[in-house]
Enzyme design. Sequence first.
Site, PDB file in Angstrom:
ATOM      1  N   THR A 218       0.894  -1.157   0.000  1.00  0.00           N
ATOM      2  CA  THR A 218       0.000   0.000   0.000  1.00  0.00           C
ATOM      3  C   THR A 218       0.932   1.206   0.000  1.00  0.00           C
ATOM      4  O   THR A 218       2.046   1.128   0.553  1.00  0.00           O
ATOM      5  CB  THR A 218      -0.926   0.056   1.248  1.00  0.00           C
ATOM      6  OG1 THR A 218      -0.118   0.192   2.404  1.00  0.00           O
ATOM      7  CG2 THR A 218      -1.779  -1.195   1.370  1.00  0.00           C
ATOM      8  N   HIS A 219       0.528   2.285  -0.625  1.00  0.00           N
ATOM      9  CA  HIS A 219       1.399   3.467  -0.781  1.00  0.00           C
ATOM     10  C   HIS A 219       2.730   3.085  -1.414  1.00  0.00           C
ATOM     11  O   HIS A 219       3.747   3.720  -1.177  1.00  0.00           O
ATOM     12  CB  HIS A 219       1.674   4.159   0.568  1.00  0.00           C
ATOM     13  CG  HIS A 219       0.449   4.407   1.375  1.00  0.00           C
ATOM     14  ND1 HIS A 219      -0.241   5.597   1.355  1.00  0.00           N
ATOM     15  CD2 HIS A 219      -0.247   3.586   2.206  1.00  0.00           C
ATOM     16  CE1 HIS A 219      -1.294   5.512   2.153  1.00  0.00           C
ATOM     17  NE2 HIS A 219      -1.322   4.294   2.682  1.00  0.00           N
TER      18      HIS A 219
ATOM     19  N   SER B 150      16.992  -1.947 -26.812  1.00  0.00           N
ATOM     20  CA  SER B 150      17.293  -0.526 -26.947  1.00  0.00           C
ATOM     21  C   SER B 150      18.219  -0.340 -28.137  1.00  0.00           C
ATOM     22  O   SER B 150      19.080  -1.191 -28.398  1.00  0.00           O
ATOM     23  CB  SER B 150      17.962  -0.031 -25.669  1.00  0.00           C
ATOM     24  OG  SER B 150      18.753   1.119 -25.947  1.00  0.00           O
TER      25      SER B 150
ATOM     26  N   LYS C  59      19.789  -3.693 -22.618  1.00  0.00           N
ATOM     27  CA  LYS C  59      18.381  -3.451 -22.278  1.00  0.00           C
ATOM     28  C   LYS C  59      17.429  -4.506 -22.831  1.00  0.00           C
ATOM     29  O   LYS C  59      17.587  -4.996 -23.933  1.00  0.00           O
ATOM     30  CB  LYS C  59      17.940  -2.084 -22.806  1.00  0.00           C
ATOM     31  CG  LYS C  59      18.531  -0.905 -22.081  1.00  0.00           C
ATOM     32  CD  LYS C  59      18.137  -0.824 -20.613  1.00  0.00           C
ATOM     33  CE  LYS C  59      16.704  -0.383 -20.409  1.00  0.00           C
ATOM     34  NZ  LYS C  59      16.483   0.989 -20.871  1.00  0.00           N
TER      35      LYS C  59
ATOM     36  N   ASN D  34      13.290  -4.375 -22.724  1.00  0.00           N
ATOM     37  CA  ASN D  34      12.228  -3.491 -22.232  1.00  0.00           C
ATOM     38  C   ASN D  34      10.834  -4.106 -22.316  1.00  0.00           C
ATOM     39  O   ASN D  34      10.525  -4.803 -23.278  1.00  0.00           O
ATOM     40  CB  ASN D  34      12.246  -2.186 -23.032  1.00  0.00           C
ATOM     41  CG  ASN D  34      13.552  -1.435 -22.860  1.00  0.00           C
ATOM     42  OD1 ASN D  34      14.170  -1.480 -21.802  1.00  0.00           O
ATOM     43  ND2 ASN D  34      13.996  -0.763 -23.915  1.00  0.00           N
TER      44      ASN D  34
ATOM     45  N   GLU E  54       4.173  -1.228 -21.446  1.00  0.00           N
ATOM     46  CA  GLU E  54       4.240   0.237 -21.514  1.00  0.00           C
ATOM     47  C   GLU E  54       3.237   0.789 -22.524  1.00  0.00           C
ATOM     48  O   GLU E  54       2.574   1.798 -22.275  1.00  0.00           O
ATOM     49  CB  GLU E  54       5.654   0.681 -21.904  1.00  0.00           C
ATOM     50  CG  GLU E  54       6.675   0.423 -20.805  1.00  0.00           C
ATOM     51  CD  GLU E  54       8.086   0.643 -21.325  1.00  0.00           C
ATOM     52  OE1 GLU E  54       8.500   1.798 -21.394  1.00  0.00           O
ATOM     53  OE2 GLU E  54       8.756  -0.349 -21.669  1.00  0.00           O
TER      54      GLU E  54
ATOM     55  N   TYR F 195     -30.647  13.753 -36.102  1.00  0.00           N
ATOM     56  CA  TYR F 195     -29.360  13.469 -36.727  1.00  0.00           C
ATOM     57  C   TYR F 195     -28.687  14.774 -37.138  1.00  0.00           C
ATOM     58  O   TYR F 195     -29.320  15.681 -37.678  1.00  0.00           O
ATOM     59  CB  TYR F 195     -29.520  12.579 -37.979  1.00  0.00           C
ATOM     60  CG  TYR F 195     -28.173  12.324 -38.648  1.00  0.00           C
ATOM     61  CD1 TYR F 195     -27.338  11.303 -38.207  1.00  0.00           C
ATOM     62  CD2 TYR F 195     -27.706  13.164 -39.661  1.00  0.00           C
ATOM     63  CE1 TYR F 195     -26.085  11.114 -38.775  1.00  0.00           C
ATOM     64  CE2 TYR F 195     -26.448  12.974 -40.235  1.00  0.00           C
ATOM     65  CZ  TYR F 195     -25.649  11.952 -39.786  1.00  0.00           C
ATOM     66  OH  TYR F 195     -24.402  11.768 -40.326  1.00  0.00           O
TER      67      TYR F 195
ATOM     68  N   LYS G  78     -17.394   7.686 -35.436  1.00  0.00           N
ATOM     69  CA  LYS G  78     -16.845   6.407 -35.894  1.00  0.00           C
ATOM     70  C   LYS G  78     -15.385   6.173 -35.543  1.00  0.00           C
ATOM     71  O   LYS G  78     -15.032   5.160 -34.953  1.00  0.00           O
ATOM     72  CB  LYS G  78     -17.052   6.275 -37.401  1.00  0.00           C
ATOM     73  CG  LYS G  78     -18.430   5.789 -37.680  1.00  0.00           C
ATOM     74  CD  LYS G  78     -18.908   6.069 -39.048  1.00  0.00           C
ATOM     75  CE  LYS G  78     -20.395   6.299 -38.959  1.00  0.00           C
ATOM     76  NZ  LYS G  78     -20.774   7.571 -38.319  1.00  0.00           N
TER      77      LYS G  78
HETATM   78  N1  ARG Z   1     -21.658   8.967 -43.156  1.00  0.00           N
HETATM   79  C1  ARG Z   1     -22.780   9.409 -42.394  1.00  0.00           C
HETATM   80  C2  ARG Z   1     -22.461   9.253 -40.892  1.00  0.00           C
HETATM   81  O1  ARG Z   1     -21.590   8.539 -40.586  1.00  0.00           O
HETATM   82  C3  ARG Z   1     -23.980   8.584 -42.717  1.00  0.00           C
HETATM   83  C4  ARG Z   1     -25.266   9.292 -42.454  1.00  0.00           C
HETATM   84  C5  ARG Z   1     -25.396  10.431 -43.366  1.00  0.00           C
HETATM   85  N2  ARG Z   1     -26.682  11.031 -43.226  1.00  0.00           N
HETATM   86  C6  ARG Z   1     -26.932  12.239 -43.774  1.00  0.00           C
HETATM   87  N3  ARG Z   1     -28.112  12.716 -43.596  1.00  0.00           N
HETATM   88  N4  ARG Z   1     -26.014  12.901 -44.431  1.00  0.00           N
HETATM   89  O2  ARG Z   1     -23.074   9.868 -40.059  1.00  0.00           O
END
Ligand code: ARG
Length: 466
Positions: A158-159, A286, A292, A294, A299, A326, A334
């Site tokens: 601990t610590h 290294s 070394k 590593n 890491e 939207y 993404k």
């Molecule tokens: N490539 C767009 C996205 O990933 C798909 C949806 C596009 N929709 C639109 N109304 N332009 O969000």
Amino acid sequence: MKTKSPVSRSGRFTGGPAADVAQFTESISFDWRLWRHDIQGSIAHATMLQKIGVLKRNELSAITKGLDAIGKEIAAGKFKWKPELEDVHMNIEAELTKRVPAGAKLHTGRSRNDQVALDMRLWLRDEITFLLGEIAGLQRALVSLGEKNADVLIPGYTHMQRAQPVYLAHHLLAYVEMLERDCERLWDCHSRVNVCPLGSGAIAGSTLPLKRELVAKLLNFVDANGKVQLTQNSMDAVSDRDFMVEFAAAAALLAVHISRLAEDVILWVSAEFNYIKIADAYTTGSSLMPQKKNPDIAELARGKTGRVVGNLMSLLTLLKGLPMTYNRDLQEDKERLFDTADTVRASTRLMAAMLQNTKINRTACAAAASDPALLATDLADYLVRKGMAFRPAHHVVGAVVALAEKTGKPLNQLTLAELQTIGKTFGRDALGVFNLKTAMAKRNLTGAPGTKEVANQLARWREQLS
Ligand code: ARG
């Protein structure tokens, strides 16, 4: 310079977007990897369109065959992605329509807004399943290392100061517990990912008699009882990214757990600790210092935690000011999500592989664990058993430790006479507490690092993970 006009602009626009606009707005460079799920979703949607009479049988069959063929080309790396077609959805649909006239009917009752929500849910659902498999692999590697070294004791800290002796297996099983909670969180998140948004259209569903249940069933959006899971509000369905945030949060915590494990590994492999040795294939050298070796896997697993935590923050920030429903901003979800999934999967797998190729230096562990100071608390417990209240017992043992320091002797080398100069309660059996073996046998509370208890925990995990 203007570019070619994509399908989404036909009719309304006089031409394609300016070249730098196309480059700024495209997502094909990263969302191409949704292709499998995009095709899967399109086939389910087309199957439903045939059931409600929008597609003829032969049209459905042509669409399905066309999509399958495109899928095969993509898998073989032969498909030509076109940035001017913006994203994966348009690329596949445009190519299909070029080959199959009925392709022009595929987008009936569908928008890219519900399509992308669907693709992301399908993709993430698979990704969670893969990740759960990797986590189980890491848990198994930890259990195996514990089992192979079931009798090895190390100081618990601990610590970052030596505290009390524990079995190495107990320390490793602490991570198995954390990882198990990570699995529970991911699995819980999976139940909210596993809901079908298709049929929500751009924002307001469709006037066509789409069969949402059928599509959901075809895509296996069902709960454990086989009940179909459909989003219940079209506006929510096209703008909801909660499920991604939940995943990113669960993944960030997983990354933090792996990072802590990595930190222990990095300490243990140092000459100062010398508790473990990692096989050459899982270490790096290294460029300058020939001696070394590593622990780069650990890491990097620790370092990559930064981006996984960052991705969570990015997603939350992305969503915070968005009006319904939207907005193109959502395209930015993404790369963050892909990066999180890729990173935690790789870190989990590599840490497991590294541990499978790690040996314990029993001599160094035994030397460290034999430090009698680790059992100072046991000496206080001894006094408690003799009837002394814990606070004065703590004080007395503190004085014993000070005496040992002053005389330059390890705690267990003090004589009974020396002990009694501090406390009359010490008897002949007092020094017996420094027997590590009996000390470990006594720790038999649930969850404690006692000999029996740790063996039971190892057996429980071995069975649970088999
Ligand atoms: N490539 C767009 C996205 O990933 C798909 C949806 C596009 N929709 C639109 N109304 N332009 O969000």
